[in-house]
Every structure is written in structure tokens, then in C-alpha cells.
Scaffold this motif. Structure first.
Motif: not given
Length: 297
Positions: A159, A161, A184, A186-190
């Protein structure tokens, strides 16, 4: 993620002499044009010209701007590179990058193309990147890669950044849509998208243009030309549609475009400002260039 990435960034592989040599004055003019156009995000790597791109960027912008660079491959004499995913190796790579960039830290540190090094990344590489971030030497960490399947596996496990995916989310290649981009979200990955022109084909689909770093197959060239025809019906340059396409997905925070001249910078900046009529996106979807689900929101 603690770093806010601008929507449009400059990829510096071309001023690291990718495919063709770029003179020092032309490289400086390219970077100056990017600043003049309001580009404040610059993506680079030690492997871009064996340190040349980082050095040129550091001399032009010793402070200011948002900088991402990469680690995992150490430069050696004679244009050699060796992989090293140990903490010592990553720190050596980053320290040498910081010297060339003439700054004390970077905004983003990507682990660069670790496709075949899953165990090394799990054991030492990503834990070391976390410590580098905790020490303030990088504001955010993640992975920069060309292939979606291994990148998605890293996103699922760590997960991160931010990730950079090159060439796999374009008008001609939707590979990132199936697994990487939804993951991404779901994981909040930019997500940073590079290679929106697929090595030049979607900038100018002419014979001899490259696609995924190779000669373009005839059927792919025909598809690119058809895409250009559809865009022309709406008065929109193909390059503008190609550059704006990734923003249709909510996971995408930034697009980086490689430029080797001030003229290319100005052309790409203009393309990024081009308004795309919704009707064009729907026509492109009808012809298979845009996944229809991107237009349903």
C-alpha cells in the motif's frame, strides 16, 4: 500522501539523452520552458543518461519544484548499472542522486523497475524506503514500473504512497484499468501515469514511430491513425486527447510527459490545457479507445 503532486509533470528521460543526444543548451532551454509553462513537477532517475538527467535538473533547479527520483540500480563506471535493493544500496543511490540534484531531500522516491526482485524488495528494499521516508529524505515512497501485474502485487502488499506506471494507461493500452487502478483507489495510492504517447506513437502516428520502445506493428499504427481521425472530427489534436485521457480515472493524480526541447514542452503544455468535448470521449469509447466505464460516473 504528504506530497501534493501537480497534475502535469515533466519526464526527464529525454534530456538524459534517451534515443538521441540532447545538447546542454537544449536541455537547459527545455527545463526553462517547463518552468515558464508552470510545470513544477519533475520526474527523473539515475538511469536516465547515467546521471545526466539528474545533473541537468539539479543545475537548472537547485531548489523549488516537486522532484521524484528512483533507486534500486547503482551507477558504475563505463555506463554499467548493478541492482542493489539492500538498505546500503538504496541509500548510496539516493545520496548520489541528491548530490546531482543539489538538494537535501526529494519529494518522492520510487523503487525503479523491481519486477524480478520481489524477495529483495520485501526483505530489505521497501523497509529501507520506509526508513528513508521517516528520516525526511523523501516525502513519499512507492514504485515506478512499466508492467501492471508486478506493480499491482506490490501495491496489494505494501500500500505505497504513490506509484508511477508507464505506457499502460493510454488510448491504445488499457492494461492498468483491470487491476492496478481499482486497487490503487482502494489503498489510497496516488497514481502517476507516464508514457501517455506510448513512446511517441500517439504524439505523431507516422511510419517509423515507436510503440512501447519498439517499432510499431502495422495494426497498431492503423489504430493510432484512426484515433487521430476521430479526434480531428472534433478539432482536437490527438496528442491532447492522449494527454488528457488518464485523468478520466479517479486514481490518477498526475501525468508526466517526456520532452527533449522547449518546443515540445510548449506543445505538451498547450495539449494539457485543451478542453476535450464529452462527445469526443464517447466517440472514442465507441471505437474502443476509451473504456466505457470511465464515462459512467
Amino acid at each position: 500522501m504528504s506530497v501534493a503532486l501537480p497534475r502535469l509533470g515533466l519526464g526527464t528521460a529525454p534530456i538524459g539523452n534517451l534515443f538521441a543526444e540532447v545538447s546542454e543548451p537544449d536541455a537547459a532551454a527545455t527545463l526553462a520552458a517547463a518552468v515558464a509553462e508552470g510545470m513544477t513537477y519533475f520526474d527523473t532517475a539515475p538511469r536516465y543518461g547515467h546521471g545526466v538527467a539528474e545533473d541537468r535538473l539539479g543545475r537548472a533547479l537547485p531548489d523549488g519544484g516537486v522532484i521524484s527520483t528512483k533507486a534500486g540500480w547503482l551507477l558504475r563506471p563505463g555506463e554499467r548499472v548493478v541492482t542493489d535493493w539492500s538498505e546500503r544500496g538504496l541509500r548510496e543511490s539516493l545520496e548520489s542522486s541528491l548530490r546531482r540534484l543539489r538538494r537535501p531531500a526529494v519529494d518522492v522516491l520510487f523503487l525503479h523497475d523491481p519486477d524480478d526482485f520481489r524477495e529483495e524488495v520485501r526483505r530489505t528494499g521497501y523497509p529501507a524506503a520506509r526508513r528513508i521516508r521517516e528520516e525526511g529524505l523523501a516525502g513519499a515512497i512507492g514504485f515506478g514500473m512499466n508492467h501492471c501485474e508486478p506493480l499491482a502485487a506490490y501495491v496489494a502488499e505494501f500500500e505505497p504512497d504513490v506509484v508511477l506506471i508507464a505506457g499502460r494507461f493510454s488510448l491504445l493500452d488499457h492494461d492498468a484499468l483491470t487491476t492496478l487502478l481499482p486497487l490503487c483507489v482502494r489503498t489510497g495510492t496516488t497514481v502517476v501515469v507516464g508514457g501517455v504517447f506510448n513512446t511517441g506513437l500517439l504524439a505523431d502516428p507516422k511510419p517509423g514511430a515507436m510503440f512501447h520502445y519498439r517499432e510499431t506493428p502495422p495494426d497498431v499504427l492503423a489504430r493510432a491513425r484512426r484515433c487521430r481521425e476521430v479526434c480531428a472530427e472534433f478539432g482536437v489534436p490527438l496528442a491532447a486527447a492522449a494527454l488528457r485521457f488518464p485523468y478520466l480515472h479517479p486514481a490518477v493524480g498526475s501525468v508526466v510527459v517526456g520532452c527533449r526541447s522547449a518546443e515540445e514542452v510548449r506543445a505538451n503544455a498547450a495539449a494539457a490545457r485543451t478542453e476535450i468535448p464529452p462527445e469526443l470521449w464517447h466517440r472514442l469509447a465507441a471505437e474502443g479507445f476509451v473504456p466505457p466505464e470511465l464515462l459512467e460516473a
